[in-house]
Write a protein that holds these residues in place. Structure first.
Motif, PDB file in Angstrom:
ATOM      1  N   TYR A 145      57.590 -16.627 -39.283  1.00  0.00           N
ATOM      2  CA  TYR A 145      56.676 -16.599 -38.143  1.00  0.00           C
ATOM      3  C   TYR A 145      55.276 -16.974 -38.630  1.00  0.00           C
ATOM      4  O   TYR A 145      54.835 -16.530 -39.696  1.00  0.00           O
ATOM      5  CB  TYR A 145      56.563 -15.202 -37.526  1.00  0.00           C
ATOM      6  N   VAL A 181      49.221 -17.918 -30.233  1.00  0.00           N
ATOM      7  CA  VAL A 181      50.238 -18.951 -30.470  1.00  0.00           C
ATOM      8  C   VAL A 181      51.153 -18.433 -31.574  1.00  0.00           C
ATOM      9  O   VAL A 181      50.689 -18.123 -32.674  1.00  0.00           O
ATOM     10  CB  VAL A 181      49.610 -20.297 -30.876  1.00  0.00           C
ATOM     11  N   ASN A 222      54.552 -19.403 -33.685  1.00  0.00           N
ATOM     12  CA  ASN A 222      55.592 -20.382 -34.034  1.00  0.00           C
ATOM     13  C   ASN A 222      56.653 -19.708 -34.888  1.00  0.00           C
ATOM     14  O   ASN A 222      56.343 -18.957 -35.815  1.00  0.00           O
ATOM     15  CB  ASN A 222      54.985 -21.554 -34.804  1.00  0.00           C
ATOM     16  N   ARG A 223      57.932 -19.982 -34.570  1.00  0.00           N
ATOM     17  CA  ARG A 223      59.053 -19.422 -35.337  1.00  0.00           C
ATOM     18  C   ARG A 223      59.849 -20.578 -35.925  1.00  0.00           C
ATOM     19  O   ARG A 223      60.149 -21.545 -35.229  1.00  0.00           O
ATOM     20  CB  ARG A 223      59.919 -18.552 -34.416  1.00  0.00           C
ATOM     21  N   TYR A 224      60.194 -20.443 -37.213  1.00  0.00           N
ATOM     22  CA  TYR A 224      60.836 -21.567 -37.884  1.00  0.00           C
ATOM     23  C   TYR A 224      61.923 -21.067 -38.827  1.00  0.00           C
ATOM     24  O   TYR A 224      61.713 -20.132 -39.602  1.00  0.00           O
ATOM     25  CB  TYR A 224      59.815 -22.381 -38.685  1.00  0.00           C
ATOM     26  N   LEU A 238      58.228 -28.665 -35.414  1.00  0.00           N
ATOM     27  CA  LEU A 238      57.231 -27.625 -35.226  1.00  0.00           C
ATOM     28  C   LEU A 238      57.044 -27.327 -33.737  1.00  0.00           C
ATOM     29  O   LEU A 238      57.040 -28.240 -32.907  1.00  0.00           O
ATOM     30  CB  LEU A 238      55.902 -28.070 -35.842  1.00  0.00           C
ATOM     31  N   LEU A 239      56.916 -26.026 -33.410  1.00  0.00           N
ATOM     32  CA  LEU A 239      56.742 -25.542 -32.041  1.00  0.00           C
ATOM     33  C   LEU A 239      57.974 -25.767 -31.170  1.00  0.00           C
ATOM     34  O   LEU A 239      57.897 -25.646 -29.945  1.00  0.00           O
ATOM     35  CB  LEU A 239      55.507 -26.161 -31.379  1.00  0.00           C
ATOM     36  N   ASP A 299      60.419 -23.763 -31.368  1.00  0.00           N
ATOM     37  CA  ASP A 299      60.688 -22.361 -31.035  1.00  0.00           C
ATOM     38  C   ASP A 299      59.351 -21.639 -31.108  1.00  0.00           C
ATOM     39  O   ASP A 299      58.843 -21.343 -32.204  1.00  0.00           O
ATOM     40  CB  ASP A 299      61.699 -21.775 -32.024  1.00  0.00           C
ATOM     41  N   ALA A 300      58.748 -21.357 -29.962  1.00  0.00           N
ATOM     42  CA  ALA A 300      57.374 -20.847 -29.965  1.00  0.00           C
ATOM     43  C   ALA A 300      57.076 -20.075 -28.686  1.00  0.00           C
ATOM     44  O   ALA A 300      57.800 -20.165 -27.689  1.00  0.00           O
ATOM     45  CB  ALA A 300      56.384 -21.999 -30.117  1.00  0.00           C
ATOM     46  N   ASN A 325      62.439 -22.351 -26.637  1.00  0.00           N
ATOM     47  CA  ASN A 325      63.293 -22.449 -27.815  1.00  0.00           C
ATOM     48  C   ASN A 325      64.227 -23.650 -27.629  1.00  0.00           C
ATOM     49  O   ASN A 325      65.245 -23.567 -26.958  1.00  0.00           O
ATOM     50  CB  ASN A 325      64.101 -21.164 -28.026  1.00  0.00           C
TER      51      ASN A 325
END
Length: 343
Positions: free
Chosen positions: A213, A232, A234-236, A243-244, A246-247, A272
């Motif tokens: 995160y 904001v 962001n999950r990766y 990028l973004l 899943d955010a 997502n």
């Protein structure tokens, strides 16, 4: 074995801290009971959700905090409304920790505390939450571990090592018992009208499999009584598309009219399209927006008694079977909160 090691570290820290203050008398203790009741109505595409509508007891908790001496303090908050046969006692415990202040810059905390994720959306106590993004409703936000807090100038830094908040979900799903871990580095800054709550998190979602995160929460004081939060998150995870993908983006605009009245407007957007099932909180294919607002009235001019009225409307796609924020959802809620000081 890892869980036992962490427990031993916590026990050793507590024993050492208690030994250093064994001859000191109790300095201060505070005990409070907090409660909230709501009359709420939810409609999905014009159809009333009967299970989520009506007069309900929303929250009941006890909050104990105290200071043993100038170095050692403690906090404990237990949600009584979540104590039932399907939950262990400590599952309903938000905070239960000892904090040792090494000096005015450094302190160490051991026990159960908040899982620190950057963003002001996560900051309020559960009793003060009115509207959240879909992601936040599913994120387990309290966990056992150790934390080091460093205060320097206008900033505070926190290093957190905890049991992964996804441990129970994985163990229930896999029907096994595993130790899983999470870590975070958090920056809380205060620079005039700008306040930061940023974090970088690494969490095991399965043994040896991680999700990252990056949370960027920024609060700006537009005037002495108007502020805006913009978060904001962001999950990766490995093999994610971009990028973004899943955010979550959340924002709250607040206006405080003296001691008695507060008005707010809120916005959240969860998406997502990562192409993986790595996110434990937001289903693949989700893209849901929520708009809302409300007012709070404090008749005594203090937080001890509060009346509130708030509502929201959501639209988009949420394929989760456990969805809280749904397409074409209207939610209206009014309620009463009171905080009773016992000691």
């Amino acid at each position: 074995m890892k869980r036992i090691s962490l427990l031993l570290v916590c026990v050793m820290f507590v024993m050492w801290a208690l030994e250093t203050v064994a001859q000191d008398s109790l300095k201060r203790v505070s005990l409070a009971v907090e409660a909230r009741a709501d009359c709420q109505y939810e409609y999905n595409d014009g159809v009333k959700n009967k299970s989520q509508s009506g007069i309900k007891g929303n929250m009941l908790d006890v909050f104990l905090q105290g200071r043993i001496n100038k170095n050692l303090s403690y906090k404990y908050r237990q949600r009584l409304n979540e104590l039932h046969k399907d939950k262990a006692f400590f599952d309903a415990t938000d905070w239960l920790y000892l904090e040792y202040a090494v000096n005015r810059h450094l302190s160490v905390l051991a026990g159960k505390w908040a899982v620190l994720v950057g963003g002001w959306e996560f900051d309020p106590a559960p009793i003060d939450v009115f509207q959240l993004s879909e992601f936040c409703y599913h994120f387990p936000c309290y966990e056992w571990g150790v934390n080091a807090l460093l205060t320097t100038g206008r900033s505070k830094f926190v290093v957190q090592l905890i049991r992964s908040p996804f441990t129970e979900n994985y163990c229930d799903r896999a029907d096994r018992d595993d130790d899983m871990w999470a870590g975070a580095l958090v920056w809380m800054g205060n620079y005039g009208p700008v306040h930061t709550l940023w974090s970088v998190n690494m969490m095991e979602r399965e043994p040896g499999k991680w999700i990252n995160y990056i949370g960027l929460g920024t609060r700006v004081d537009l005037s002495c009584n108007v502020s805006i939060d913009v978060d904001v998150l962001n999950r990766y995870a490995h093999h994610q598309r971009f990028l973004l993908a899943d955010a979550s983006v959340m924002s709250r605009l607040e206006w405080r009219a003296g001691k008695h009245f507060t008005a707010f407007a809120k916005f959240s957007y969860d998406v997502n399209h990562a192409g993986t099932s790595a996110d434990e909180c937001l289903a693949e294919g989700t893209e849901i927006t929520r708009l809302g607002g409300g007012v709070e009235y404090f008749p005594l001019g203090t937080p001890q008694v509060r009346l509130h009225l708030q509502g929201s409307y959501a639209f988009g796609k949420n394929p989760s079977c456990c969805a809280v924020v749904r397409d074409k959802q209207t939610f209206v809620d009014m309620g009463l909160t009171w905080r009773m000081k016992v000691l």
